[in-house]
Design a protein around this motif. Structure first.
Motif, PDB file in Angstrom:
ATOM      1  N   PRO A   1       0.827  -1.214   0.000  1.00  0.00           N
ATOM      2  CA  PRO A   1       0.000   0.000   0.000  1.00  0.00           C
ATOM      3  C   PRO A   1       0.856   1.256   0.000  1.00  0.00           C
ATOM      4  N   LYS A   2       0.401   2.271  -0.731  1.00  0.00           N
ATOM      5  CA  LYS A   2       1.141   3.530  -0.736  1.00  0.00           C
ATOM      6  C   LYS A   2       0.996   4.206   0.616  1.00  0.00           C
ATOM      7  N   ALA A   3       1.934   5.058   0.914  1.00  0.00           N
ATOM      8  CA  ALA A   3       1.905   5.794   2.170  1.00  0.00           C
ATOM      9  C   ALA A   3       0.632   6.631   2.235  1.00  0.00           C
ATOM     10  N   ILE A   4       0.044   6.723   3.432  1.00  0.00           N
ATOM     11  CA  ILE A   4      -1.191   7.494   3.591  1.00  0.00           C
ATOM     12  C   ILE A   4      -0.918   8.863   4.201  1.00  0.00           C
ATOM     13  N   GLY A   5       0.322   9.305   4.078  1.00  0.00           N
ATOM     14  CA  GLY A   5       0.708  10.604   4.601  1.00  0.00           C
ATOM     15  C   GLY A   5       2.053  11.007   4.034  1.00  0.00           C
ATOM     16  N   PRO A   6       2.647  12.059   4.585  1.00  0.00           N
ATOM     17  CA  PRO A   6       3.933  12.551   4.075  1.00  0.00           C
ATOM     18  C   PRO A   6       5.111  11.752   4.645  1.00  0.00           C
ATOM     19  N   TYR A   7       5.204  10.484   4.245  1.00  0.00           N
ATOM     20  CA  TYR A   7       6.310   9.617   4.648  1.00  0.00           C
ATOM     21  C   TYR A   7       6.547   8.586   3.557  1.00  0.00           C
ATOM     22  N   SER A   8       7.653   7.872   3.654  1.00  0.00           N
ATOM     23  CA  SER A   8       8.033   6.861   2.664  1.00  0.00           C
ATOM     24  C   SER A   8       7.735   5.460   3.193  1.00  0.00           C
ATOM     25  N   GLN A   9       7.533   4.524   2.281  1.00  0.00           N
ATOM     26  CA  GLN A   9       7.352   3.134   2.697  1.00  0.00           C
ATOM     27  C   GLN A   9       8.600   2.643   3.424  1.00  0.00           C
ATOM     28  N   ALA A  10       9.761   3.085   2.952  1.00  0.00           N
ATOM     29  CA  ALA A  10      11.025   2.734   3.600  1.00  0.00           C
ATOM     30  C   ALA A  10      12.098   3.712   3.152  1.00  0.00           C
ATOM     31  N   ILE A  11      13.165   3.746   3.926  1.00  0.00           N
ATOM     32  CA  ILE A  11      14.353   4.523   3.602  1.00  0.00           C
ATOM     33  C   ILE A  11      15.549   3.580   3.705  1.00  0.00           C
ATOM     34  N   LYS A  12      16.432   3.674   2.734  1.00  0.00           N
ATOM     35  CA  LYS A  12      17.654   2.870   2.733  1.00  0.00           C
ATOM     36  C   LYS A  12      18.831   3.824   2.874  1.00  0.00           C
ATOM     37  N   VAL A  13      19.679   3.551   3.851  1.00  0.00           N
ATOM     38  CA  VAL A  13      20.901   4.317   4.059  1.00  0.00           C
ATOM     39  C   VAL A  13      22.030   3.306   4.125  1.00  0.00           C
ATOM     40  N   GLY A  14      22.928   3.356   3.148  1.00  0.00           N
ATOM     41  CA  GLY A  14      23.980   2.341   3.085  1.00  0.00           C
ATOM     42  C   GLY A  14      23.348   0.970   2.900  1.00  0.00           C
ATOM     43  N   ASN A  15      23.671   0.050   3.797  1.00  0.00           N
ATOM     44  CA  ASN A  15      23.094  -1.290   3.684  1.00  0.00           C
ATOM     45  C   ASN A  15      22.020  -1.544   4.754  1.00  0.00           C
ATOM     46  N   VAL A  16      21.438  -0.464   5.288  1.00  0.00           N
ATOM     47  CA  VAL A  16      20.383  -0.604   6.291  1.00  0.00           C
ATOM     48  C   VAL A  16      19.068  -0.054   5.722  1.00  0.00           C
ATOM     49  N   VAL A  17      17.997  -0.808   5.936  1.00  0.00           N
ATOM     50  CA  VAL A  17      16.668  -0.428   5.477  1.00  0.00           C
ATOM     51  C   VAL A  17      15.782  -0.210   6.702  1.00  0.00           C
ATOM     52  N   TYR A  18      15.128   0.943   6.746  1.00  0.00           N
ATOM     53  CA  TYR A  18      14.196   1.283   7.810  1.00  0.00           C
ATOM     54  C   TYR A  18      12.810   1.380   7.184  1.00  0.00           C
ATOM     55  N   THR A  19      11.904   0.498   7.567  1.00  0.00           N
ATOM     56  CA  THR A  19      10.565   0.567   6.983  1.00  0.00           C
ATOM     57  C   THR A  19       9.643   1.399   7.862  1.00  0.00           C
ATOM     58  N   SER A  20       8.644   1.958   7.239  1.00  0.00           N
ATOM     59  CA  SER A  20       7.534   2.550   7.980  1.00  0.00           C
ATOM     60  C   SER A  20       6.643   1.408   8.428  1.00  0.00           C
ATOM     61  N   GLY A  21       5.744   1.696   9.345  1.00  0.00           N
ATOM     62  CA  GLY A  21       4.802   0.675   9.771  1.00  0.00           C
ATOM     63  C   GLY A  21       3.928   0.246   8.613  1.00  0.00           C
ATOM     64  N   GLN A  22       3.762  -1.055   8.481  1.00  0.00           N
ATOM     65  CA  GLN A  22       2.941  -1.604   7.407  1.00  0.00           C
ATOM     66  C   GLN A  22       1.597  -2.043   7.983  1.00  0.00           C
ATOM     67  N   LEU A  23       0.560  -1.422   7.481  1.00  0.00           N
ATOM     68  CA  LEU A  23      -0.798  -1.754   7.888  1.00  0.00           C
ATOM     69  C   LEU A  23      -1.286  -2.976   7.111  1.00  0.00           C
ATOM     70  N   PRO A  24      -2.343  -3.611   7.581  1.00  0.00           N
ATOM     71  CA  PRO A  24      -2.877  -4.792   6.903  1.00  0.00           C
ATOM     72  C   PRO A  24      -3.841  -4.437   5.767  1.00  0.00           C
ATOM     73  N   ILE A  25      -3.357  -3.619   4.853  1.00  0.00           N
ATOM     74  CA  ILE A  25      -4.177  -3.164   3.727  1.00  0.00           C
ATOM     75  C   ILE A  25      -3.769  -3.927   2.470  1.00  0.00           C
ATOM     76  N   TYR A  26      -4.753  -4.505   1.791  1.00  0.00           N
ATOM     77  CA  TYR A  26      -4.476  -5.146   0.505  1.00  0.00           C
ATOM     78  C   TYR A  26      -4.147  -4.048  -0.498  1.00  0.00           C
ATOM     79  N   PRO A  27      -2.954  -4.085  -1.123  1.00  0.00           N
ATOM     80  CA  PRO A  27      -2.589  -3.010  -2.046  1.00  0.00           C
ATOM     81  C   PRO A  27      -3.526  -2.900  -3.254  1.00  0.00           C
TER      82      PRO A  27
END
Length: 127
Positions: free
Chosen positions: A12-38
């Motif tokens: 699902p696309k972000a429902i606000g002004p944020y990203s699904q995830a951010i990658k910095v170097g070899n680390v990935v930080y995800t936003s919270g994923q809701l139980p929404i069928y894309p």
């Protein structure tokens, strides 16, 4: 290090002004994923299926960043009711079967769209 925004139509696309995830170097930080069928924007109505859909969405976001669930090192699970913990834990165990990531589980007063669960993660991409 450069900050890379991760976006996938498989989750699902972000429902606000944020990203699904951010990658910095070899680390990935995800936003919270809701139980929404894309595909439909709908949510299932029980905790087992909501957990499964949240984890499928998390998997798709992590994969879009070039990692896998096996490379997840930390998750945070937000539950609307801690009585859902056992059912969540059962489904969670279908996705993480060994070399488990560290995890926190927190009961919160309310989640976006009145979901029962939201899951975020940090993953380390092996080079």
């Amino acid at each position: 290090m450069l900050k890379e925004t991760i976006i996938t139509k498989e989750a699902p696309k972000a429902i606000g002004p944020y990203s699904q995830a951010i990658k910095v170097g070899n680390v990935v930080y995800t936003s919270g994923q809701l139980p929404i069928y894309p595909e439909t924007g709908e949510m299932p109505d029980n905790i087992e299926e909501q957990t499964r859909v949240s984890l499928e969405n998390l998997k798709k976001v992590v994969e879009a960043a070039g990692a896998s669930l096996q490379q997840v090192i930390k998750t945070t699970v937000f539950l609307s009711d801690m009585s859902h913990f056992a059912a969540m834990n059962h489904v969670y165990g279908e996705f993480f079967t060994d070399n488990y990531p560290a995890r926190s589980a927190i009961e919160v007063a309310r989640l976006p769209k009145d979901a029962m669960i939201e899951i975020e993660a940090i993953a380390m991409i092996q080079s």
